[in-house]
Structure formats: structure tokens, C-alpha cells
Write a protein that holds these residues in place. Structure first.
Motif, PDB file in Angstrom:
ATOM      1  N   ALA A 215      41.986  -1.808   2.456  1.00 63.80           N
ATOM      2  CA  ALA A 215      40.701  -1.900   3.116  1.00 63.80           C
ATOM      3  C   ALA A 215      39.915  -0.348   3.438  1.00 63.80           C
ATOM      4  O   ALA A 215      38.831  -0.248   3.582  1.00 63.80           O
ATOM      5  CB  ALA A 215      40.823  -2.590   4.324  1.00 63.80           C
ATOM      6  N   SER A 216      40.845   0.636   3.985  1.00 65.03           N
ATOM      7  CA  SER A 216      40.253   1.819   4.458  1.00 65.03           C
ATOM      8  C   SER A 216      40.431   2.962   3.359  1.00 65.03           C
ATOM      9  O   SER A 216      41.379   2.666   2.593  1.00 65.03           O
ATOM     10  CB  SER A 216      40.747   2.023   5.820  1.00 65.03           C
ATOM     11  OG  SER A 216      41.856   2.996   5.644  1.00 65.03           O
TER      12      SER A 216
ATOM     13  N   ARG B  67      36.274   5.051   6.778  1.00 60.71           N
ATOM     14  CA  ARG B  67      35.396   4.019   6.223  1.00 60.71           C
ATOM     15  C   ARG B  67      36.091   2.949   5.441  1.00 60.71           C
ATOM     16  O   ARG B  67      37.169   3.123   4.747  1.00 60.71           O
ATOM     17  CB  ARG B  67      34.333   4.772   5.648  1.00 60.71           C
ATOM     18  CG  ARG B  67      33.257   5.519   6.233  1.00 60.71           C
ATOM     19  CD  ARG B  67      31.980   4.487   6.762  1.00 60.71           C
ATOM     20  NE  ARG B  67      31.381   4.137   5.672  1.00 60.71           N
ATOM     21  CZ  ARG B  67      30.335   4.721   5.172  1.00 60.71           C
ATOM     22  NH1 ARG B  67      29.909   6.189   5.798  1.00 60.71           N
ATOM     23  NH2 ARG B  67      29.596   4.391   4.282  1.00 60.71           N
ATOM     24  N   PRO B  68      35.443   1.696   5.659  1.00 54.42           N
ATOM     25  CA  PRO B  68      35.913   0.468   4.864  1.00 54.42           C
ATOM     26  C   PRO B  68      35.619   0.587   3.510  1.00 54.42           C
ATOM     27  O   PRO B  68      34.544   1.220   3.339  1.00 54.42           O
ATOM     28  CB  PRO B  68      35.476  -0.461   5.744  1.00 54.42           C
ATOM     29  CG  PRO B  68      34.455  -0.320   6.414  1.00 54.42           C
ATOM     30  CD  PRO B  68      34.460   1.099   6.710  1.00 54.42           C
ATOM     31  N   VAL B  69      36.482   0.665   2.460  1.00 53.72           N
ATOM     32  CA  VAL B  69      36.235   0.590   1.324  1.00 53.72           C
ATOM     33  C   VAL B  69      34.994   0.091   0.370  1.00 53.72           C
ATOM     34  O   VAL B  69      34.054   0.381  -0.104  1.00 53.72           O
ATOM     35  CB  VAL B  69      37.350   0.286   0.188  1.00 53.72           C
ATOM     36  CG1 VAL B  69      36.858   0.368  -1.129  1.00 53.72           C
ATOM     37  CG2 VAL B  69      38.376   1.305   0.303  1.00 53.72           C
TER      38      VAL B  69
ATOM     39  N   ASP C 245      31.314  -7.449  11.086  1.00 56.57           N
ATOM     40  CA  ASP C 245      31.829  -6.101  10.542  1.00 56.57           C
ATOM     41  C   ASP C 245      31.149  -5.115  10.853  1.00 56.57           C
ATOM     42  O   ASP C 245      31.376  -3.836  10.989  1.00 56.57           O
ATOM     43  CB  ASP C 245      32.282  -6.242   9.002  1.00 56.57           C
ATOM     44  CG  ASP C 245      33.484  -5.468   8.705  1.00 56.57           C
ATOM     45  OD1 ASP C 245      34.324  -5.483   8.983  1.00 56.57           O
ATOM     46  OD2 ASP C 245      33.055  -4.393   7.650  1.00 56.57           O
TER      47      ASP C 245
ATOM     48  N   TYR D  51      31.993  -1.533  13.151  1.00 53.62           N
ATOM     49  CA  TYR D  51      31.557  -0.314  12.507  1.00 53.62           C
ATOM     50  C   TYR D  51      30.664   0.686  13.546  1.00 53.62           C
ATOM     51  O   TYR D  51      30.654   1.792  13.232  1.00 53.62           O
ATOM     52  CB  TYR D  51      31.779  -0.048  11.219  1.00 53.62           C
ATOM     53  CG  TYR D  51      33.128  -0.030  10.685  1.00 53.62           C
ATOM     54  CD1 TYR D  51      33.864   0.867  10.552  1.00 53.62           C
ATOM     55  CD2 TYR D  51      33.511  -1.462  10.111  1.00 53.62           C
ATOM     56  CE1 TYR D  51      35.100   0.677   9.972  1.00 53.62           C
ATOM     57  CE2 TYR D  51      34.672  -1.648   9.622  1.00 53.62           C
ATOM     58  CZ  TYR D  51      35.495  -0.497   9.413  1.00 53.62           C
ATOM     59  OH  TYR D  51      36.659  -0.680   9.008  1.00 53.62           O
TER      60      TYR D  51
ATOM     61  N   ARG E 175      32.935   2.383  18.980  1.00 52.58           N
ATOM     62  CA  ARG E 175      33.483   2.155  18.036  1.00 52.58           C
ATOM     63  C   ARG E 175      34.945   3.234  17.938  1.00 52.58           C
ATOM     64  O   ARG E 175      35.928   2.852  17.384  1.00 52.58           O
ATOM     65  CB  ARG E 175      32.905   2.715  16.692  1.00 52.58           C
ATOM     66  CG  ARG E 175      33.531   3.363  15.426  1.00 52.58           C
ATOM     67  CD  ARG E 175      34.024   2.269  14.546  1.00 52.58           C
ATOM     68  NE  ARG E 175      34.694   2.569  13.476  1.00 52.58           N
ATOM     69  CZ  ARG E 175      35.980   3.043  13.429  1.00 52.58           C
ATOM     70  NH1 ARG E 175      36.638   3.120  14.342  1.00 52.58           N
ATOM     71  NH2 ARG E 175      36.495   3.434  12.197  1.00 52.58           N
TER      72      ARG E 175
ATOM     73  N   LEU F   2      40.382  -3.371  10.789  1.00 51.04           N
ATOM     74  CA  LEU F   2      41.394  -2.185  10.343  1.00 51.04           C
ATOM     75  C   LEU F   2      41.970  -1.819  11.381  1.00 51.04           C
ATOM     76  O   LEU F   2      43.154  -1.402  11.527  1.00 51.04           O
ATOM     77  CB  LEU F   2      40.719  -1.364   9.408  1.00 51.04           C
ATOM     78  CG  LEU F   2      40.200  -1.565   8.094  1.00 51.04           C
ATOM     79  CD1 LEU F   2      39.646  -0.514   7.380  1.00 51.04           C
ATOM     80  CD2 LEU F   2      41.367  -2.410   7.389  1.00 51.04           C
TER      81      LEU F   2
ATOM     82  N   VAL G  91      45.137  -7.951   5.509  1.00 53.64           N
ATOM     83  CA  VAL G  91      44.275  -6.760   4.774  1.00 53.64           C
ATOM     84  C   VAL G  91      43.850  -7.387   3.476  1.00 53.64           C
ATOM     85  O   VAL G  91      42.684  -6.956   3.330  1.00 53.64           O
ATOM     86  CB  VAL G  91      45.318  -5.476   4.586  1.00 53.64           C
ATOM     87  CG1 VAL G  91      44.429  -4.438   3.654  1.00 53.64           C
ATOM     88  CG2 VAL G  91      45.564  -4.825   6.127  1.00 53.64           C
TER      89      VAL G  91
ATOM     90  N   TYR H 234      41.001  -9.606   3.892  1.00 53.58           N
ATOM     91  CA  TYR H 234      39.898  -9.020   4.385  1.00 53.58           C
ATOM     92  C   TYR H 234      39.088  -8.186   3.071  1.00 53.58           C
ATOM     93  O   TYR H 234      37.930  -8.343   2.824  1.00 53.58           O
ATOM     94  CB  TYR H 234      40.315  -7.875   5.408  1.00 53.58           C
ATOM     95  CG  TYR H 234      38.969  -7.174   5.696  1.00 53.58           C
ATOM     96  CD1 TYR H 234      38.177  -7.624   6.696  1.00 53.58           C
ATOM     97  CD2 TYR H 234      39.159  -5.673   5.502  1.00 53.58           C
ATOM     98  CE1 TYR H 234      36.995  -6.832   6.960  1.00 53.58           C
ATOM     99  CE2 TYR H 234      38.134  -4.922   5.697  1.00 53.58           C
ATOM    100  CZ  TYR H 234      37.140  -5.529   6.854  1.00 53.58           C
ATOM    101  OH  TYR H 234      36.076  -4.490   7.397  1.00 53.58           O
ATOM    102  N   ARG H 235      40.062  -7.447   2.346  1.00 55.50           N
ATOM    103  CA  ARG H 235      39.254  -6.803   1.169  1.00 55.50           C
ATOM    104  C   ARG H 235      38.743  -7.757   0.173  1.00 55.50           C
ATOM    105  O   ARG H 235      37.798  -7.547  -0.301  1.00 55.50           O
ATOM    106  CB  ARG H 235      40.466  -6.067   0.478  1.00 55.50           C
ATOM    107  CG  ARG H 235      40.406  -5.243  -0.683  1.00 55.50           C
ATOM    108  CD  ARG H 235      39.187  -3.915  -0.544  1.00 55.50           C
ATOM    109  NE  ARG H 235      39.145  -3.525  -2.074  1.00 55.50           N
ATOM    110  CZ  ARG H 235      37.727  -3.386  -2.288  1.00 55.50           C
ATOM    111  NH1 ARG H 235      36.818  -3.906  -1.468  1.00 55.50           N
ATOM    112  NH2 ARG H 235      37.586  -2.825  -3.623  1.00 55.50           N
TER     113      ARG H 235
END
Ligand SMILES: Nc1ncnc2c1ncn2[C@@H]1O[C@H](COP(=O)(O)OP(=O)(O)OP(=O)(O)O)[C@@H](O)[C@H]1O
Ligand SMILES: [Mg+2]
Lengths: 283, 247
Positions: free
Chosen positions: A100-101, A139-141, B4, B8, B13, B128, B148, B151-152
């Protein structure tokens, strides 16, 4: 050829996808240690398929793949060995990034190599720096642009410090500045002795950059030559639906009209040709 | 993905996830401890105010995120307000408020308080960071890997679905009602194939970098932010004390 010195060698490799499509049909080519190699071929020629064999992701239906003179072992340990030395950059960054990151994804490979945390952290930082993504590490991908994702992918492979780096269209989608940066990174790697193999549709770039050029057509490697010999293969290129590098056509036209430059040394890029012409005028 | 985006970009943050989680946990405990509906509502409002005023999440965003769970809550409460009884020969009788308003209010306001505490965490802390925190708390790795991955995948899939929808719309796929049904059907069918392809691609990507199924992660190397933690802890204690003081 110099089979003994080949780092990676494909001999008559054939691969058929599960659906029945032919990916490779008896492809033979050798990559020598320490060289810069460009693989060119039309869409669907089998470049990606070939690269997945280099990393052991695909196993040939027929033919063999040798790495450093040894047949690739497809057992757990053999593949682990191979993949620690052969780094593969995927064509599509979304297929390569699964963490994810950014930092996590780049750290994935080095951690799998069993390195300690401090080393991994150093390598991740270096790799992200090399591709100009230091500021994006947390940063998230999914919030990155295509080109940025591509850079992260490159960092992920660099961080493993492979001996042979296989890049599937690394320049596609990168901006001009980033291409320059990537080229510098590749030059640096080459200077350190890393062998490079990349697929590209940019024939001008391939001609200017590579030591050796391999031409793939319909799953077969139809030519493997030093770049300097490429002008003699112009017809073959056109036959495969590929373009002849602009500078070769230019030089040909100049020669036909009695305007030869640089006493036989053939320029490998338009820039180099322009340089030669300017020199000629001064002298 | 509204949540999300603000996770961020909110003002907090960079604050330590430990601190934010501590405060959110305080809100949760207070929500359960608050007996009187007014006390629970106060907890809810405090958590919301901290999210909006402290972390600078716009009120409209907070409301938009809260509206879906609040809707569910409303439906749930309605079922408590009415009760359906079977009387005699198969007839049904609808009864209003079997046990009075009191328990319904109590439950509703507590749920709102808990929701508000959860939203505080969700809107200020990226997933994350939460996962990293859980990892430090020694939550089983398999569970976290799954989080994870989900999420992705969520983003990969919404991206794919969106791209397909745009592509269909660009070629008039949604111009007529008939076309809309057709396009949606195609989209769903293709999405299924894509999920399958994605999972295979992910596995291949992991393999190519020597992944063997076990995911390894870099340890966090920051110092413990004592000041933030102390602040969050005192806030949490105050909330809990207030809630239990108003049973
Ligand atoms: N997953 C797959 N399943 C079935 N057939 C495939 C698959 N991937 C590729 N092929 C087929 O194998 C052949 C070679 O494809 P490959 O992806 O290696 O081409 P390529 O040279 O990388 O093309 P491009 O320049 O478009 O990336 C093509 O004919 C293609 O249709
Ligand atoms: Mg390809």
C-alpha cells in the motif's frame, strides 16, 4: 557466439499460454555479462513473455534457459537464487506494486533477501533517491501518477541490487527529464558492472544506447547483433514492422548524395550526426 | 475515497498514531460508559468537534462520511421502536414502543458517540499508520497482511471499474436505458475476470522479487512522542471520567 561468456542464455525456448496462444516459438538469444542490451519487437512479439522467463516466472514448454552457464532450477532454492540476481521491472506498474505504501513496496524485495533492517532502510532510501522519489516515501501507492508508480517500481528492483536488470519498457510513460534521470541511473549501474536488458519501442533510443540489439518477431529472435551492425539489418527491421533508426536513414541519404561524414565512423544518434556535421564545417 | 483523502491531508496527519488511537479509544470507552443519552451525545459532539476543529476536517466531509452509518443506525432504531406480534389466527399486530423511548435513545446516542470516536480515528489516521501501529502491538501478521491486501485491492478495483465505466461512457454505453443495463452487465462480468487476473498478477509480482508468501516489514524507527501521548491520554481520561460520572 561467445556462449561461454553468456550471463543469460535462451536456447530454443517455446512457450504457449494456457489459453493456447503462442508466446514464444523457439527463441534463442544470449546476454553477455556487463553489456547493455535492447530488445525490440512489435506489439505481441513476445518481449514480455521472454522477460518472464528470465526471472523464472514462466517455465518454457520446450527449450532451455541458462543463467551463468547453469540450467535454471525451478525448485524453491533455484528460483530464490535466480531472482536474487535477476531483477525484473514489469511493463505495467499496477501489476508490480501491491504494497500500500511506497516505502513498504520498495522494501519488499530487500527484506525477502534476508537483509537486516538497517541495510534495507539504507537501500530503500538510496533507491528512492535514485529515481527522485524521496519525498514520496510515505505516500500510498494508489495516489501516485502513472510515471511516479513506474519510478517506484524501478526503485523496488534497484533496491535488490541485481546482477542482471531486466526492464520491460522502462521509459514508457516517463517524462523527458525522468528519462534522462533513468538513463543516468542505468549508466551508473552499467559502470558498476550490472548487465542491462531492456525492451523498448523507441528504436532511436535503442540504437543510441545499447551495445547489442536483439530483434524479436512472432516469438522468435530473428536477429542479435552489435548495435554498430544494425545499419546492415535495415531490411530485416522493416520486414518485422519496425522502423529503421532515423540517423541510419539520414546517413544513408547523405551518403547517397555524396555527403559522407566522419570518415566511416557511423553516428548512432541524430545528435551525434549533428555534431559531426558541425565539425566538418569547422575543419 | 473521501476518508482516505482526509486521513492523508488533515492537520494531524503527522501526529503519532499511538496518540490518536489513545484518544479515540478514550472516546469509545466513554461512549460505552455514558448512561444518560445527554452524556453520550456530549461525548459524540466532543469527538466530532475535535475532528473538525482540531484536525481541520471540514464539517461537510464529516457529515458526508457519517451519513451512511447514521442511516443504518436509524433503521436499526426503528426496528426497536416498533414491535410486530403475532395475534391469534395468523394476523399481525404492530406495536409502537414496546419498552418505551428510554432504551432506544440510550442505545442510539451511545452508538452515535462510538461512531464519532471511530470517525475521529478514521479521518485523521491513514490506514497504513493504523496497520503499522497494530503491528507494533503484535497483532497477528496474517490479519494485517489481509488488511493491507484488501486496502490495496480496493483501490485497484475501483480504478479498474472507473476506467471501464469511463471507457464505456465515452463510447455511448450509457446513452440509453437499454445500453446502461448492457454496459453495467459487461462491467460486472469483466470486473470478475479482472479480480482473478489481479490476484494472479499480484502473486507473480511478489514472486519476481523473491516473495515466498511471508510478508516482512520494516520496523518503525521513530522515538515515542511522549508529549502527544500525554495530551491524548489526558483527553481520553477526561472523557471517560465525564462519561462514568454521568451514569
Ligand atoms: N496472459 C496471456 N494469456 C494468453 N496469451 C498471452 C498472454 N500474454 C501474452 N499473450 C500472447 O503472447 C504473445 C506475446 O505477448 P507479449 O506480451 O510477450 O508481447 P510483447 O512483445 O511484450 O508486446 P507489447 O509490445 O505489446 O508489450 C501475444 O500474441 C499475446 O497475445
Ligand atoms: Mg510487453
Amino acid at each position: 557466439m561467445h556462449a561461454a561468456a553468456a550471463l543469460l542464455e535462451f536456447a530454443n525456448v517455446a512457450y504457449r499460454y494456457p489459453g493456447g496462444n503462442s508466446g514464444l516459438a523457439g527463441c534463442s538469444l544470449a546476454i553477455e555479462a556487463g553489456t547493455r542490451n535492447a530488445l525490440i519487437g512489435a506489439n505481441g512479439a513476445g518481449k514480455t513473455t521472454l522477460f518472464q522467463h528470465a526471472n523464472g516466472l514462466l517455465r518454457p514448454n520446450a527449450g532451455i534457459v541458462r543463467y551463468r552457464g547453469q540450467l535454471i532450477g525451478y525448485g524453491r532454492e533455484g528460483l530464490r537464487q535466480l531472482r536474487s540476481e535477476v531483477g525484473l521491472l514489469f511493463q505495467n506498474p499496477d501489476q508490480q506494486l501491491f504494497s500500500a505504501s511506497v516505502r513498504e513496496d520498495v522494501a519488499f524485495g530487500p527484506l525477502n533477501l534476508g537483509l537486516d533492517a538497517a541495510t534495507v532502510r539504507r537501500r530503500v532510501d538510496e533507491a528512492l533517491h535514485a529515481v527522485g522519489m524521496d519525498d514520496f516515501s510515505d505516500r500510498p501507492v494508489h495516489s501516485l501518477s502513472f510515471g511516479q508508480k513506474k519510478r517506484v517500481c524501478i526503485a523496488g528492483v534497484l533496491a535488490m541490487q541485481p546482477r542482471l536488470l531486466v526492464l520491460d519498457e522502462p521509459m514508457a510513460g516517463l517524462d523527458h527529464a525522468m528519462r534522462g534521470d533513468l538513463l543516468r541511473v542505468l549508466d551508473e549501474l552499467h559502470a558498476r558492472g550490472v548487465t542491462l536488458l531492456l525492451a523498448t519501442h523507441d528504436i532511436d533510443f535503442a540504437y543510441a544506447w545499447a551495445d547489442r540489439i536483439h530483434v524479436l518477431a512472432a516469438g522468435v529472435c530473428v536477429a542479435s547483433c552489435a548495435s554498430t551492425e544494425l545499419p546492415r539489418h535495415a531490411e530485416l527491421l522493416t520486414g518485422c514492422g519496425l522502423r529503421v533508426p532515423a540517423v541510419i536513414r539520414l546517413c544513408g541519404a547523405l551518403a547517397r548524395n555524396g555527403l559522407a561524414f566522419g570518415n566511416g565512423a557511423e553516428p548512432r544518434s541524430v545528435d551525434a550526426l549533428v555534431g559531426l556535421i558541425d565539425q566538418e564545417k569547422e575543419s | 475515497m473521501l476518508v482516505d483523502r482526509y486521513a492523508y491531508s488533515n492537520r494531524w496527519r503527522a501526529a503519532s498514531p499511538e496518540a490518536k488511537a489513545t484518544f479515540a479509544a478514550g472516546g469509545f470507552i466513554a461512549a460505552f460508559g455514558a448512561g444518560r443519552p445527554s452524556a453520550a451525545l456530549t461525548v459524540a459532539v466532543v469527538m466530532a468537534l475535535v475532528t473538525i476543529g482540531g484536525a481541520r476536517v471540514p464539517l461537510t466531509v464529516w457529515l458526508r462520511v457519517a451519513v451512511a452509518p447514521l442511516g443504518f443506525l436509524l433503521v436499526g432504531m426503528l426496528s426497536l421502536v416498533f414491535s410486530v406480534d403475532a395475534v391469534g389466527d395468523g394476523a399481525l399486530s404492530l406495536r409502537w414502543l414496546p419498552d418505551g423511548w428510554e432504551p432506544v435513545f440510550r442505545l442510539g446516542t451511545r452508538s452515535i458517540a462510538a461512531l464519532s470516536a471511530l470517525l475521529f480515528l478514521a479521518l485523521t489516521t491513514p490506514l497504513l499508520d493504523i496497520v503499522a501501529l497494530l503491528r507494533r502491538l503484535r497483532v497477528p501478521a496474517t490479519l494485517l497482511d489481509l488488511m493491507v491486501l484488501c486496502y490495496r485491492t480496493l483501490f485497484v478495483l475501483t480504478d479498474a471499474a472507473q476506467a471501464m465505466r469511463t471507457a464505456q461512457a465515452a463510447r455511448l454505453g450509457y446513452a440509453t436505458a437499454r445500453g446502461t443495463f448492457n454496459s453495467l452487465g459487461l462491467l460486472l462480468a469483466n470486473l470478475t475476470v479482472q479480480v482473478w487476473e489481479r490476484s494472479r498478477a499480484m502473486q507473480r509480482a511478489a514472486q519476481s522479487r523473491n516473495g515466498d508468501g511471508a510478508w516482512r516489514f520494516l520496523e518503525h524507527d521513530g522515538a515515542m512522542p511522549h508529549r502527544e501521548l500525554a495530551l491524548a491520554l489526558s483527553g481520553a481520561v477526561l472523557l471517560v471520567a465525564y462519561a462514568f460520572g454521568n451514569p
